[in-house]
Design a protein around this motif. Structure first.
Motif, mmCIF file in Angstrom:
data_model
loop_
_atom_site.group_PDB
_atom_site.id
_atom_site.type_symbol
_atom_site.label_atom_id
_atom_site.label_comp_id
_atom_site.label_asym_id
_atom_site.label_seq_id
_atom_site.Cartn_x
_atom_site.Cartn_y
_atom_site.Cartn_z
ATOM 1 N N GLU A 412 -63.615 62.532 -40.371
ATOM 2 C CA GLU A 412 -63.097 61.571 -39.384
ATOM 3 C C GLU A 412 -62.765 62.274 -38.071
ATOM 4 O O GLU A 412 -62.449 63.457 -38.069
ATOM 5 N N PRO A 413 -62.804 61.528 -36.962
ATOM 6 C CA PRO A 413 -62.463 62.147 -35.680
ATOM 7 C C PRO A 413 -61.026 62.654 -35.695
ATOM 8 O O PRO A 413 -60.190 62.127 -36.421
ATOM 9 N N GLN A 414 -60.776 63.652 -34.889
ATOM 10 C CA GLN A 414 -59.432 64.212 -34.710
ATOM 11 C C GLN A 414 -58.888 64.864 -35.968
ATOM 12 O O GLN A 414 -57.691 65.104 -36.075
ATOM 13 N N THR A 415 -59.735 65.140 -36.964
ATOM 14 C CA THR A 415 -59.185 65.762 -38.171
ATOM 15 C C THR A 415 -59.292 67.277 -38.130
ATOM 16 O O THR A 415 -58.596 67.969 -38.836
ATOM 17 N N ILE A 416 -60.195 67.796 -37.289
ATOM 18 C CA ILE A 416 -60.248 69.243 -37.132
ATOM 19 C C ILE A 416 -59.206 69.602 -36.080
ATOM 20 O O ILE A 416 -59.185 69.014 -35.006
ATOM 21 N N ALA A 417 -58.338 70.540 -36.436
ATOM 22 C CA ALA A 417 -57.190 70.834 -35.582
ATOM 23 C C ALA A 417 -57.634 71.186 -34.169
ATOM 24 O O ALA A 417 -58.540 71.983 -33.973
ATOM 25 N N ARG A 418 -57.004 70.552 -33.161
ATOM 26 C CA ARG A 418 -57.267 70.883 -31.769
ATOM 27 C C ARG A 418 -56.408 72.069 -31.419
ATOM 28 O O ARG A 418 -55.307 72.236 -31.939
ATOM 29 N N SER A 419 -56.907 72.864 -30.489
ATOM 30 C CA SER A 419 -56.115 74.016 -30.152
ATOM 31 C C SER A 419 -55.717 73.953 -28.698
ATOM 32 O O SER A 419 -56.449 73.484 -27.847
ATOM 33 N N GLU A 420 -54.529 74.440 -28.418
ATOM 34 C CA GLU A 420 -54.082 74.537 -27.036
ATOM 35 C C GLU A 420 -54.230 75.971 -26.565
ATOM 36 O O GLU A 420 -53.968 76.306 -25.441
ATOM 37 N N GLY A 421 -54.619 76.831 -27.467
ATOM 38 C CA GLY A 421 -54.890 78.220 -27.104
ATOM 39 C C GLY A 421 -56.262 78.569 -27.627
ATOM 40 O O GLY A 421 -57.223 77.920 -27.297
ATOM 41 N N LYS A 422 -56.331 79.565 -28.468
ATOM 42 C CA LYS A 422 -57.623 79.950 -29.012
ATOM 43 C C LYS A 422 -57.952 79.090 -30.230
ATOM 44 O O LYS A 422 -57.104 78.854 -31.078
ATOM 45 N N ALA A 423 -59.191 78.625 -30.294
ATOM 46 C CA ALA A 423 -59.583 77.722 -31.368
ATOM 47 C C ALA A 423 -59.844 78.476 -32.667
ATOM 48 O O ALA A 423 -60.323 79.599 -32.651
ATOM 49 N N THR A 424 -59.513 77.833 -33.781
ATOM 50 C CA THR A 424 -59.892 78.382 -35.083
ATOM 51 C C THR A 424 -61.203 77.738 -35.486
ATOM 52 O O THR A 424 -61.291 76.529 -35.590
ATOM 53 N N ARG A 425 -62.245 78.529 -35.653
ATOM 54 C CA ARG A 425 -63.559 78.001 -35.957
ATOM 55 C C ARG A 425 -64.000 78.328 -37.381
ATOM 56 O O ARG A 425 -64.986 77.788 -37.848
ATOM 57 N N VAL A 426 -63.299 79.240 -38.009
ATOM 58 C CA VAL A 426 -63.774 79.717 -39.305
ATOM 59 C C VAL A 426 -62.612 79.825 -40.284
ATOM 60 O O VAL A 426 -61.543 80.310 -39.940
ATOM 61 N N ILE A 427 -62.839 79.337 -41.490
ATOM 62 C CA ILE A 427 -61.920 79.653 -42.585
ATOM 63 C C ILE A 427 -62.753 80.402 -43.611
ATOM 64 O O ILE A 427 -63.721 79.866 -44.154
ATOM 65 N N ASP A 428 -62.426 81.667 -43.804
ATOM 66 C CA ASP A 428 -63.191 82.460 -44.768
ATOM 67 C C ASP A 428 -62.365 82.591 -46.042
ATOM 68 O O ASP A 428 -61.466 83.417 -46.139
ATOM 69 N N LYS A 429 -62.681 81.730 -47.005
ATOM 70 C CA LYS A 429 -61.900 81.720 -48.241
ATOM 71 C C LYS A 429 -62.161 82.967 -49.077
ATOM 72 O O LYS A 429 -61.375 83.308 -49.942
ATOM 73 N N ARG A 430 -63.279 83.631 -48.815
ATOM 74 C CA ARG A 430 -63.569 84.865 -49.559
ATOM 75 C C ARG A 430 -62.488 85.894 -49.281
ATOM 76 O O ARG A 430 -62.055 86.606 -50.160
ATOM 77 N N LYS A 431 -62.044 85.942 -48.012
ATOM 78 C CA LYS A 431 -61.011 86.914 -47.629
ATOM 79 C C LYS A 431 -59.692 86.582 -48.286
ATOM 80 O O LYS A 431 -58.995 87.449 -48.772
ATOM 81 N N LEU A 432 -59.353 85.277 -48.281
ATOM 82 C CA LEU A 432 -58.082 84.868 -48.875
ATOM 83 C C LEU A 432 -58.043 85.281 -50.338
ATOM 84 O O LEU A 432 -57.045 85.747 -50.839
ATOM 85 N N LYS A 433 -59.201 85.120 -51.000
ATOM 86 C CA LYS A 433 -59.251 85.468 -52.422
ATOM 87 C C LYS A 433 -59.061 86.970 -52.620
ATOM 88 O O LYS A 433 -58.361 87.405 -53.507
ATOM 89 N N GLU A 434 -59.696 87.756 -51.730
ATOM 90 C CA GLU A 434 -59.557 89.213 -51.850
ATOM 91 C C GLU A 434 -58.113 89.637 -51.642
ATOM 92 O O GLU A 434 -57.593 90.492 -52.333
ATOM 93 N N ASP A 435 -57.470 88.990 -50.644
ATOM 94 C CA ASP A 435 -56.093 89.362 -50.337
ATOM 95 C C ASP A 435 -55.157 89.082 -51.508
ATOM 96 O O ASP A 435 -54.181 89.782 -51.719
ATOM 97 N N HIS A 436 -55.478 88.036 -52.260
ATOM 98 C CA HIS A 436 -54.577 87.661 -53.338
ATOM 99 C C HIS A 436 -54.852 88.428 -54.618
ATOM 100 O O HIS A 436 -54.036 88.459 -55.514
ATOM 101 N N SER A 437 -56.029 89.028 -54.699
ATOM 102 C CA SER A 437 -56.357 89.690 -55.959
ATOM 103 C C SER A 437 -55.829 91.118 -55.970
ATOM 104 O O SER A 437 -55.327 91.628 -55.000
#
Lengths: 437, 139
Positions: A412-437
């Motif tokens: 849906e429109p407006q569901t990807i977070a808008r940024s007032e500074g630098k935009a977040t374009r990537v969520i790398d879940k592989r990294k999150l998994k590594e950090d938690h393991s």
């Protein structure tokens, strides 16, 4: 207008003399004042006298963001704290923030290069500049502010956010120029549309955009939607902040303030310098900074250098607009992917809003790439087959550009977070998994 | 005879449909007909409401993607064979039905259709004495 005719239009030969002299001073400064550099140079058997000019630069060691973090907060400062009059910090999204310091002279240089930049973008005394960079630890807000004051521009220090007020001031003040991040510019354009304000009725003529890599297609989108000329400004807090380089009205590469910041291009893998015109990682050596002089600082930004004089009259070397960073690069199933490639494809299809999000994951030891794309009215269909067709079209275009399998998901429109500074374009879940393991 | 239908893009997430009905209810907009076409990831909510323009505006301001589409609404007797006659009439006239939904209450049934050519469909149906509802009769 050219703010500093002397340095910006200097012959290559004279520029080299300036750079040689300033490099010698910088090397002496770091050798005698910064233990980190003295040790590194001693380990390589180097003394300040071994560096006579720019041609000796490759003998010197590199500096990385990690070196700044390891010497947190003030370990790389080359002057006693009594001379430091300002501290900035870069966003510490991964680990500790990077701390940078400025003497009075450094702040003057910062203002000087920003004044040059604004002039190159066609901004002058008669302009009203709405500075929508964040004020505070981020170098963008205060950096642009001081440079604009030096130039004599009327500055509105509105900072980032408060978008409805931004629009109100654009209308009421007759603002002619704005400085902001490209992703925030698109958000602003959306807000204008929502508020029913036609950009043709605004006096805004130019925008100065930086702080995140953006593509040519995003530039065209911003120029069209805000009815302005979009000028690219480049900088990083480690070197000074915005104003390290700037596009002129030719929009054909960014002029580097090379009397203050000496650029090199290296192969990021071998770290060997590359000849002019070849693409590689941009490396800067500061030539005049006092508080935090840096030798061969690796920016991670990928670009090429062009030493041909520009039609605008400036002779300073130009760097190509940065559209990717070597550390923005994702490796998905062994294939190099830049978020900017996705952005280009989406904008060129002209079918979606430029808001997107890449979600990288690893399922059963296989990397997956999902691209979330907002459904906006222009592309919207009341029939399922219409939306399925659109999804297929985007998927095919992405797959042929990226050479990997992509799953496109319409949101849906407006569901990807808008940024007032630098935009977040990537969520790398592989990294999150590594950090938690 | 052309009726404005709203189509709203909904992600398959809980609470999205109720957000639409809340916005419409709070603004005193009546829903006359509704259908949902669903896929694994999203759905298309199609609505006939009392004030289509106002509802579109409200939903857009609440962050939904909405468009207005022309549809027609047939008013047929709630008896066997009448729907078949109407559809055959359209098909003989070269009109394609993109999608449709219907409801029957009492003696009559209303059939809402998105067709390839709404004006032509209205002409053909009227020529064949098939009754069509106007938008004011829907609300």
């Amino acid at each position: 207008m050219i703010w500093n005719q002397h340095y910006e239009c200097m012959s290559r030969e004279d520029m080299k003399k300036v750079q040689d002299e300033r490099l010698r001073q910088t090397v002496e400064r770091v050798y005698y004042n910064v233990e980190f550099y003295r040790r590194k140079m001693q380990a390589l058997g180097l003394e300040p006298y071994d560096i006579q000019g720019i041609e000796d630069l490759p003998k010197l060691p590199f500096t990385t963001k990690d070196d700044l973090r390891d010497n947190y907060p003030f370990g790389l400062f080359a002057t006693p704290m009594e001379n430091v009059m300002r501290i900035h910090a870069s966003s510490g999204t991964t680990g500790k923030a990077t701390i940078v310091g400025y003497t009075r002279h450094d702040v003057d240089i910062f203002s000087e290069v920003v004044a040059r930049s604004l002039s190159a973008a066609g901004v002058g005394k008669n302009d009203i500049l709405q500075n929508a960079y964040g004020y505070g630890l981020f170098t963008g807000g205060l950096g642009i502010h001081y440079g604009a004051e030096k130039l004599g521009v009327t500055v509105v220090p509105i900072s980032a956010g408060n978008t409805k007020k931004q629009v109100q001031f654009l209308m009421d003040f007759g603002t002619t120029a704005m400085s902001l991040t490209p992703s925030y510019a698109l958000y602003l354009a959306e807000t204008l549309e929502e508020m029913g304000v036609d950009p043709k009725n605004l006096k805004l003529k130019v925008g100065i955009f930086g702080a995140e890599p953006w593509t040519e297609s995003m530039r065209r989108e911003i120029e069209k939607r805000l009815q302005i000329k979009a000028i690219d400004i480049y900088g990083l807090s480690e070197i000074i902040g915005p104003g390290v380089s700037i596009e002129c009205m030719e929009q054909n590469g960014l002029h580097i303030a090379e009397d203050h910041f000496f650029p090199e291009i290296i192969d990021p893998a071998t770290k060997e310098p590359l000849p002019p015109g070849e693409e590689g990682e941009l490396v800067f050596t500061t030539l005049t900074k006092e508080a935090l002089p840096l030798i061969r600082y690796r920016t991670r930004d990928l670009t090429t250098l062009d030493y041909q004089p520009c039609n605008c009259g400036r002779t300073t070397v130009r760097m190509k607009k940065c559209t990717g960073r070597s550390d923005d690069m994702l490796i998905i199933r062994g294939v190099n992917v830049f978020p900017s490639q996705v952005e280009s494809v989406l904008l060129e299809l002209n079918a979606t809003s430029p808001h997107y999000l890449l979600i990288v994951d690893r399922v059963n030891n296989l990397d997956t790439l999902e691209v979330l794309v907002e459904v906006d009215e222009q592309i919207f269909s009341d029939e399922i087959k219409g939306l399925e067709h659109l999804t297929r079209k985007i998927t095919q275009a992405l797959e042929s550009t990226l050479n990997i399998a992509v799953k496109v998901k319409l949101v849906e429109p407006q569901t990807i977070a808008r940024s007032e500074g630098k935009a977040t374009r990537v969520i790398d879940k592989r990294k999150l998994k590594e950090d938690h393991s | 005879m052309i009726i404005k239908q709203l189509t709203v893009f909904l992600e398959n997430k809980s609470g999205r449909l109720s957000e639409v009905t809340r916005v419409l209810g709070e603004n005193n907009i009546n829903i006359s007909a509704l259908s949902i076409a669903d896929t694994s990831e999203y759905g298309l909510l199609r609505l006939i409401v009392s004030d289509g323009e106002k509802a579109t505006d409200l939903l857009k301001r609440n962050g939904f993607s909405v468009n207005l589409t022309d549809v027609i609404c047939l008013n047929v007797k709630h008896t066997p064979g009448t729907l078949h006659d109407a559809i055959k009439t359209l098909s003989n006239g070269g009109i394609d039905i993109e999608y449709m939904y219907a409801y029957a209450v009492g003696d009559n049934a209303a059939v809402i259709m998105k067709v390839s050519d709404a004006k032509e469909a209205i002409y053909i149906l009227t020529q064949n004495n098939i009754d069509l509802l106007r938008s004011d009769e829907m609300a």
